[in-house]
Scaffold this active site. Sequence first.
Site, PDB file in Angstrom:
ATOM      1  N   TYR A 162       0.844  -1.212   0.000  1.00  0.00           N
ATOM      2  CA  TYR A 162       0.000   0.000   0.000  1.00  0.00           C
ATOM      3  C   TYR A 162       0.878   1.260   0.000  1.00  0.00           C
ATOM      4  O   TYR A 162       0.611   2.218  -0.740  1.00  0.00           O
ATOM      5  CB  TYR A 162      -0.878  -0.077   1.244  1.00  0.00           C
ATOM      6  CG  TYR A 162      -1.874   1.031   1.458  1.00  0.00           C
ATOM      7  CD1 TYR A 162      -3.069   1.072   0.731  1.00  0.00           C
ATOM      8  CD2 TYR A 162      -1.663   2.009   2.421  1.00  0.00           C
ATOM      9  CE1 TYR A 162      -4.000   2.066   0.967  1.00  0.00           C
ATOM     10  CE2 TYR A 162      -2.596   3.005   2.665  1.00  0.00           C
ATOM     11  CZ  TYR A 162      -3.761   3.032   1.938  1.00  0.00           C
ATOM     12  OH  TYR A 162      -4.691   4.010   2.163  1.00  0.00           O
ATOM     13  N   LYS A 166       0.844   4.095  -2.830  1.00  0.00           N
ATOM     14  CA  LYS A 166       0.413   5.444  -2.465  1.00  0.00           C
ATOM     15  C   LYS A 166       1.483   6.484  -2.776  1.00  0.00           C
ATOM     16  O   LYS A 166       1.164   7.590  -3.213  1.00  0.00           O
ATOM     17  CB  LYS A 166       0.020   5.490  -0.981  1.00  0.00           C
ATOM     18  CG  LYS A 166      -1.309   4.786  -0.682  1.00  0.00           C
ATOM     19  CD  LYS A 166      -2.428   5.287  -1.566  1.00  0.00           C
ATOM     20  CE  LYS A 166      -3.817   5.070  -0.999  1.00  0.00           C
ATOM     21  NZ  LYS A 166      -4.868   5.479  -1.957  1.00  0.00           N
TER      22      LYS A 166
END
Length: 303
Positions: A162, A166
């Site tokens: 993640y 991101k």
Amino acid sequence: MALRYDGQTVVVTGAGGGLGRTYALFFASRGANVVVNDLGASTNGEGASSKAADVVVDEIKKAGGKAVANYDSVENGERIIQTALDAFGAVHILINNAGILRDVSFKNMKDSDWDLIMLVHLKGAFKTTKAAWPVFRKQKFGRIINTASAAGLYGSFGQANYSAAKLGLVGFTETLAKEGEKYNILANVIAPIAASRMTQTIMTEDVLKALKPEKVVPLVAYLAHADTGETNGIYEVGAGYVAKLRWERAQGTLFKTDESFTPASILNRWAEIEDFKGAQYPSGPNDFLALLESAKNLPTNAQ
Ligand code: NAD
């Protein structure tokens, strides 16, 4: 003065719940046509349902607003943009918000945990933006808000996949901002913090109360407005707090690149390498060349 979006079409991905839902409701309440996209997946990206998007569209319509649902995964972003064009003949604002988690320690992370996160966050934002881009260029207007995370900016336990996706969205946004500016396509990225099903298991009730998704909306709406000139911005936002971030580079040290440039010379000058006094704030690769030019005056290892 209330900022309004009459006649503008806003696409919000992942708008069936959490932050996306609050963006969709807000833009509709300020006159925009809204495409409410949501795959209706679980937080870890499993399953699909049209219900999430339908409920938000109903809510908007009941309040007198204009909205259509789209149930595609952002992996098929071109279909989401097509929904906007079919229903409203245009797209002006794109909010890449859809997201999932596959949190697991790096030791136990599988290829599938990595791939799905990249697919939804990075490829998804690429696909919607790629489809909207020619429309934006042609009409000389576009506003893109991408969604990063503090996990991407700073790292976070159990979120290697993640975090990578991101921060990838930050780089994606910075380049879109550069390529889009002359067409009045402005791109910004936010790292929000808000109570949603994504955060409800990791925060206390009290903290969640302060983190209403509605408190992220004003910044997103400002950045999406026709009157904003902001582009290439990175913002942390949540609970009413809004702050801009930027890259910072220590003044650094220019080494003479002959045989004297060794690991030991790095060791000897380490304090200078990480000294942020007189730091610079680079905004593009060319800044490095300019820095080399100006760094000629810095002390070197030959001295
Ligand atoms: P959420 O789970 O409430 O909302 C995400 C929505 O995206 C869901 O409705 C889900 O069905 C939808 N979605 C998932 N995969 C999709 C796909 N492939 N295609 C279309 N829709 C899909 O979570 P949220 O907290 O509102 O998160 C919104 C965004 O903000 C995400 O990108 C998330 O990573 C980011 N974010 C949230 C926080 C926070 O504190 N809530 C912090 C940092 C970043």
